[in-house]
Design an enzyme around this catalytic site. Structure first.
Site, PDB file in Angstrom:
ATOM      1  N   TYR A  41       9.690  -5.806   5.591  1.00  0.00           N
ATOM      2  CA  TYR A  41      10.957  -5.256   5.103  1.00  0.00           C
ATOM      3  C   TYR A  41      11.903  -4.838   6.231  1.00  0.00           C
ATOM      4  CZ  TYR A  41       8.309  -5.069   0.764  1.00  0.00           C
ATOM      5  OH  TYR A  41       7.559  -5.399  -0.328  1.00  0.00           O
TER       6      TYR A  41
ATOM      7  N   HIS B 151      17.808  -2.909   2.094  1.00  0.00           N
ATOM      8  CA  HIS B 151      17.244  -1.695   1.494  1.00  0.00           C
ATOM      9  C   HIS B 151      16.763  -0.702   2.557  1.00  0.00           C
ATOM     10  CE1 HIS B 151      16.871  -0.270  -2.459  1.00  0.00           C
ATOM     11  NE2 HIS B 151      15.612  -0.559  -2.726  1.00  0.00           N
TER      12      HIS B 151
ATOM     13  N   TYR C  27       6.933   3.555  -0.229  1.00  0.00           N
ATOM     14  CA  TYR C  27       7.795   2.530  -0.813  1.00  0.00           C
ATOM     15  C   TYR C  27       8.922   3.242  -1.565  1.00  0.00           C
ATOM     16  CZ  TYR C  27       4.558  -1.009   0.714  1.00  0.00           C
ATOM     17  OH  TYR C  27       3.772  -1.791   1.500  1.00  0.00           O
TER      18      TYR C  27
ATOM     19  N   ASN D 273      10.580   3.362  -4.380  1.00  0.00           N
ATOM     20  CA  ASN D 273      10.636   3.955  -5.709  1.00  0.00           C
ATOM     21  C   ASN D 273       9.863   5.265  -5.841  1.00  0.00           C
ATOM     22  OD1 ASN D 273      11.973   1.586  -6.146  1.00  0.00           O
ATOM     23  ND2 ASN D 273      10.657   0.863  -7.803  1.00  0.00           N
TER      24      ASN D 273
END
Length: 278
Positions: free
Chosen positions: A106, A111, A156, A158
């Site tokens: 990532y 994000h 992560y 969320n």
């Protein structure tokens, strides 16, 4: 009331003396030990006192004087408790949280701009190396003379609140002294915006932080990553990397966002909004 705190100081002293007997032990290792010992204690101010103790790094002569009588130890405890926690028991330090997803997969994605801004703050103001705590990576920093904790949750995106809440509780930081840094698809690439409160705007990491803290009155700095193109799934878009022609604007935005965080620490949320939301 002070018995447990004096005992903590003595354990801290033992750790420091042990480090002097072994040239292989670094001060960072001693600080880690001090924090570990403070977590054993149940007194709510112990963590702050242990942190302040580590920051002051008294030498052997100062320790001898400090521990020569309970009165001197009590005075030190009172001084540290007042300086670190204030009258209400809450610290005056600030918590700055950069949201993102962990792992090389990532890195560099839209994000993860929260991580990128936090990394820049670490380069400018951090001290020592990041430590793994509270389901995240934390780094202590000093900005404009203020003590600051930089937190990158590794839960992560969320589940970011699961990292923020225990960190905030451990350091006794008030929500008004928390700033969340995250991406925003509603802003053009490179644009930043600061708000004192509000909804998550669909940003799931911020949404979880708001849920866990139980309030929307948490400051946030949003960094624009651009609106998703037609036909794209939003999840795929935010996990994509920036196009070549966007990278320069994002590099400038990360620098600007770091400047805005520094300004927020120095001057507060209202002046920061006036300065950087123009």
């Amino acid at each position: 009331m002070f018995r447990g705190l004096v005992s903590l100081l003595k354990r801290c002293a033992s750790a420091l003396f042990a480090s002097r007997r072994s040239s292989e032990r670094t001060h960072a290792a001693v600080v880690d030990e001090i924090f570990a010992q403070s977590q054993v204690s149940q007194h709510p101010a112990d963590a702050c006192i242990a942190e302040e103790y580590a920051a002051r790094q008294p030498d052997a002569k100062q320790l001898d004087a400090l521990l020569s009588s309970s009165k001197k130890a009590k005075r030190f405890v009172a001084d540290v408790t007042t300086g670190a926690t204030g009258a209400t028991g809450a610290t005056t330090m600030k918590l700055i949280v950069g949201l993102g997803n962990p792992g090389s997969k990532y890195a560099g994605t839209r994000h993860n701009v929260g991580y990128d801004v936090l990394a820049e703050l670490g380069r400018r103001f951090g001290s020592g190396r990041p430590k793994s705590k509270f389901q995240g990576e934390i780094l202590e920093a000093s900005i404009a003379g203020e003590r600051v904790i930089l937190l990158s949750p590794v839960t992560y995106m969320n589940l970011s609140g699961q990292s923020v809440r225990p960190c905030l509780d451990f350091y006794k930081i008030e929500v008004k002294n928390v700033l969340i840094i995250c991406d925003d698809v509603s802003l053009p690439p490179g644009k930043i915006r600061i708000r004192a409160q509000g909804s998550s705007g669909g940003q799931k990491g911020l949404k979880d932080v708001i849920r866990v803290l139980g309030t929307e009155r948490v400051a946030r700095l949003r960094v624009g990553i651009g609106e998703k193109p037609p036909g794209w799934d939003l999840a795929d878009y935010v996990l994509s990397k920036f196009e070549k022609d966007e990278k320069e604007a994002m590099s400038v935005a990360i620098q600007c966002a770091a400047d805005a965080v520094e300004y927020w620490v120095k001057n507060g949320i209202d002046l920061a909004m006036t300065r950087f939301n123009a």
